[in-house]
Design an enzyme around this catalytic site. Structure first.
Site, PDB file in Angstrom:
ATOM      1  N   HIS A  70       0.822  -1.219   0.000  1.00  0.00           N
ATOM      2  CA  HIS A  70       0.000   0.000   0.000  1.00  0.00           C
ATOM      3  C   HIS A  70       0.853   1.265   0.000  1.00  0.00           C
ATOM      4  CE1 HIS A  70       0.096   0.969   4.424  1.00  0.00           C
ATOM      5  NE2 HIS A  70       0.144  -0.336   4.595  1.00  0.00           N
ATOM      6  N   ASP A 174       5.766   1.740   7.266  1.00  0.00           N
ATOM      7  CA  ASP A 174       4.500   1.069   6.936  1.00  0.00           C
ATOM      8  C   ASP A 174       3.793   1.928   5.896  1.00  0.00           C
ATOM      9  OD1 ASP A 174       1.997  -0.046   6.888  1.00  0.00           O
ATOM     10  OD2 ASP A 174       1.458   0.526   8.925  1.00  0.00           O
ATOM     11  N   GLU A 203      -5.398   1.806   2.128  1.00  0.00           N
ATOM     12  CA  GLU A 203      -5.316   0.613   2.978  1.00  0.00           C
ATOM     13  C   GLU A 203      -5.619   0.969   4.421  1.00  0.00           C
ATOM     14  OE1 GLU A 203      -3.225  -2.499   5.504  1.00  0.00           O
ATOM     15  OE2 GLU A 203      -3.016  -0.323   5.497  1.00  0.00           O
ATOM     16  N   GLU A 204      -5.094   2.107   4.841  1.00  0.00           N
ATOM     17  CA  GLU A 204      -5.165   2.486   6.260  1.00  0.00           C
ATOM     18  C   GLU A 204      -6.568   2.850   6.723  1.00  0.00           C
ATOM     19  OE1 GLU A 204      -2.938   1.888   8.239  1.00  0.00           O
ATOM     20  OE2 GLU A 204      -0.966   2.077   7.331  1.00  0.00           O
ATOM     21  N   ASP A 226       3.850  -6.027   3.541  1.00  0.00           N
ATOM     22  CA  ASP A 226       3.552  -4.902   4.422  1.00  0.00           C
ATOM     23  C   ASP A 226       4.582  -4.818   5.540  1.00  0.00           C
ATOM     24  OD1 ASP A 226       2.122  -2.756   5.561  1.00  0.00           O
ATOM     25  OD2 ASP A 226       0.205  -3.674   5.081  1.00  0.00           O
ATOM     26  N   HIS A 317       2.611   3.678  13.223  1.00  0.00           N
ATOM     27  CA  HIS A 317       1.587   4.734  13.239  1.00  0.00           C
ATOM     28  C   HIS A 317       1.893   5.840  14.241  1.00  0.00           C
ATOM     29  CE1 HIS A 317      -1.840   2.317  11.090  1.00  0.00           C
ATOM     30  NE2 HIS A 317      -0.655   2.079  10.576  1.00  0.00           N
TER      31      HIS A 317
HETATM   32 ZN   LIG Z   1       0.589  -1.312   6.451  1.00  0.00          ZN
END
Ligand SMILES: [Zn+2]
Length: 352
Positions: A70, A174, A203-204, A226, A317
């Site tokens: 992604h 990520d 994706e997120e 990923d 994140h």
């Molecule tokens: Zn990811």
């Protein structure tokens, strides 16, 4: 052979310093299109912004293998202009609000600098400092006179990529790690498969790009490349942490299950056998929260056998996460070795 060397690390740096919040992935998409140009038989950008590229195999009966990575990352979206360069904002994707106050950010296509302001210690009471800070009390402060910033613009943490010995430190590892891995696999595609590369969007916020990409490709197999959270620090009480889901340095994480998918057992076996025979280190990603594109891929069309191979990284994140170069190299090595020995017989074998 595909490799992770200086060139690939430079590309990772460029991609990590780019901004591509879900729904606004243009900056990363441009780099991807430039990188794969001349290395694929077909390439198109679909209605949602996914980059879909195909590298055909040369065998008689080739499996169609969809590999996804992604392009998007978590971040913020400005939603209201309060004047004087102050903006209210919403989160895009999963971010812990405690990560926000006092952080430097970059906003919009022009990477305009801003700050998520935090009240200084001088002006807060002891009680106040124990309390949660609600998102709607926070503002992104770009300073007055910034006509380039407006509601609808996306932003993220202003973190620059850095390599420190064996460690990679950046925002959006990520999934920029997966993006570079997929670019390398395209450039050195195993001849025995049709490689269907999907650089996915959104994706997120719910695996949305992968949903339509898988529908379009209708592959025989789906593999999500990923990055996966590592929770491998010692417990605060000094006891051994036995609730980790992956650890840095133990190699690529093969998913058996996450909250979005029970991986196809034939694909897990194929990856494990490949790693064992090539002496490539690996670990099983422990079940738990989180999901990735494999969760969408396996439910597309009439069902697609799917799995994920991911690079572990700490502090996912947040403003900055940490991965090990060696885990990334081994992820690429595992995928390349597995794809090279893949035959249609795998799908004819018993599931259990
Ligand atoms: Zn990811």
């Amino acid at each position: 052979m595909p490799t992770i060397g200086n060139q690939q690390i430079k590309l990772l740096e460029r991609l990590c310093n780019a901004i591509a919040i879900s729904g606004d992935e243009g900056e990363v998409r441009a780099i991807v299109l430039e990188e794969i140009k001349g290395h694929v038989d077909e390439v198109r950008v679909d209605a949602l912004g996914n980059v879909l590229a195909v590298k055909k195999g040369t065998g008689k009966k080739t499996l169609r293998v969809m590999l996804s990575a992604h392009m998007d990352e978590v971040g913020f979206m400005l939603v209201a202009d309060d004047g004087e360069g102050l903006f209210r904002f919403e989160l895009v994707g999963g971010i812990d609000i405690r990560q926000l106050p006092g952080k430097a950010v970059l906003i919009g296509r022009d990477h305009v600098p801003g700050v998520i302001g935090a009240r200084p210690i001088h002006l807060t009471s002891r009680e106040e400092r124990q309390e949660k800070i609600p998102l709607d009390t926070l503002r992104i402060d770009t300073g007055p006179g910034n006509s380039k910033v407006k509601p609808g613009d996306r932003g993220t943490f202003a973190t620059r990529f850095q390599q420190s010995g064996p460690s990679l430190m950046a925002k959006s590892l990520d999934d920029r790690l997966g993006v570079v891995t997929l670019i390398e696999l395209i450039k050195h595609a195993p001849a025995g498969i049709d490689l269907q590369a999907a650089f996915t969007v959104q994706e997120e916020i719910g695996l949305r790009g992968a949903k339509v990409a898988t529908y379009a490709f209708n592959p025989d197999i789906g593999i999500a490349l990923d990055a996966t959270p590592a929770n491998d620090l010692p417990s605060w009480d000094g006891l051994e942490n036995n609730t980790y889901n992956t650890k840095l340095g133990l190699g690529p994480a093969i998913y058996i299950a996450d909250s979005g998918i029970l991986s196809d057992p034939r694909l897990v076996r194929w990856l494990v056998e490949t790693a064992d025979s090539r002496k490539i280190p690996y670990q099983f990603r422990q079940p738990g929260g989180g999901r990735n594109d494999a969760g969408a891929m396996h439910l597309a069309q009439a069902g697609i056998p799917s799995v994920s191979v991911s690079v572990p990284h700490r502090y996912s994140h947040t403003a900055i996460s940490v991965a090990r170069l060696e885990d990334w190299k081994n992820s690429l090595a595992l995928l390349q070795a597995a794809l090279t020995r893949l035959t249609p017989e795998l799908l004819a074998s018993e599931r259990a």
